[in-house]
Design an enzyme around this catalytic site. Sequence first.
Site, short mmCIF file in Angstrom:
data_model
loop_
_atom_site.label_atom_id
_atom_site.label_comp_id
_atom_site.label_asym_id
_atom_site.label_seq_id
_atom_site.Cartn_x
_atom_site.Cartn_y
_atom_site.Cartn_z
N ASP A 23 0.83 -1.18 0.08
CA ASP A 23 0.16 0.06 0.01
C ASP A 23 0.86 1.30 -0.02
O ASP A 23 0.55 2.30 0.78
CB ASP A 23 -0.98 -0.02 1.27
CG ASP A 23 -1.88 -1.12 1.08
OD1 ASP A 23 -2.17 -1.89 0.36
OD2 ASP A 23 -2.75 -1.27 2.25
N LYS A 70 -7.07 -4.91 -2.83
CA LYS A 70 -7.69 -5.37 -1.74
C LYS A 70 -8.78 -4.22 -1.25
O LYS A 70 -8.40 -3.26 -1.48
CB LYS A 70 -6.74 -5.95 -0.71
CG LYS A 70 -5.86 -4.87 -0.20
CD LYS A 70 -4.91 -5.42 0.96
CE LYS A 70 -3.98 -4.26 1.24
NZ LYS A 70 -4.76 -3.27 2.14
N CYS A 126 -1.97 -2.90 7.72
CA CYS A 126 -1.72 -3.72 6.56
C CYS A 126 -0.50 -4.42 6.69
O CYS A 126 -0.58 -5.65 6.24
CB CYS A 126 -2.05 -2.88 5.47
SG CYS A 126 -3.81 -2.37 5.26
C1 VGL Z 1 -4.67 0.68 5.96
C2 VGL Z 1 -6.19 1.62 7.22
C3 VGL Z 1 -7.10 1.37 6.09
C4 VGL Z 1 -3.20 0.31 5.24
C5 VGL Z 1 -5.39 0.70 4.75
O1 VGL Z 1 -2.86 0.23 4.31
O2 VGL Z 1 -2.41 0.14 6.50
N1 VGL Z 1 -4.96 1.18 6.93
N2 VGL Z 1 -6.89 0.89 4.92
#
Ligand code: VGL
Length: 206
Positions: A13, A111, A156
Site C-alpha cells: 500500500d 484489496k 496492513c
Molecule cells: C490501511 C487503514 C485502512 C493500511 C488501509 O494500508 O494500513 N490502513 N486501509
Amino acid sequence: MNIQSDDVLLVIDVQNDFCPGGALAVADGDAVVPVVNRLAERFEHVVLTQDWHPNGHSSFATSHPGSAPFSSITMPYGPQTLWPDHCVQGTPGAAFHPQLATEKAELVIRKGFRSAIDSYSAFFENDRTTPTGLAGYLRERGLKRIVMAGLATDFCVNYSALDARRLGFETVVVLAGCRAIDLAGSLAAASAGMAAAGVALLDDLA
Ligand code: VGL
Ligand code: ZN
C-alpha cells in the site's frame, strides 16, 4: 539475510493517500519510497498491494452517520476501525506514490474492493477467511519467503505478516521500509504480535 531466488518482496500500500498530503496520511509515509525502491532492485520477484475501495465503502466513517473517523464499530466479522475516505478506486489518492518503482512488480494485488468488508491483509479480508488469492499465487510460483515493507506497519503490514505466518511462509518485515499510523498503542501491539508469531523484524537488509 541473503536474498534468494525463491524470495518475494511484498510491498504494502505505498499509495498517495497514505503519504503526507493524502486522505489517511501516515507520518513520514513517503520516507519508505527510497527504501522500497532500493530493496526492489535486489529482489528477483516483487509483488505490490493496492488498497482499492469503492465509493461509500463500509470502512469509511462517512458511511456511518454519527461515527467519527478513527472510532471503532462492530461489523458482522468483528471490530472495524472507521477511516477517513481513502484509496477510492481510480482516484489520485489510490495511485501508487509517483516515485515508487513499480516496473519490476510481477503482480499487483488489489484489496478492499468489496463494499461490505475491509481487507487490511494481502492474504485475507478482515473476516480472516475470504482469500485474496495471493497465497495460491505464491505457492504456485514456488515463492517461499516473504520480505515485506510498506504502509502501515500496524495495520496492513501487520495483518499481512500475521497471515503469512499462519499460512506457513517464512516472513521478514523490513522496518526501515515501513511507517505506522499508531492509533492508541497499535504500533507496540503490532510489533509484539508479529514477533510472537515468528515474524523476523529487521531494521534493514544488510
Ligand atoms: C490501511 C487503514 C485502512 C493500511 C488501509 O494500508 O494500513 N490502513 N486501509
Ligand atoms: Zn483501506
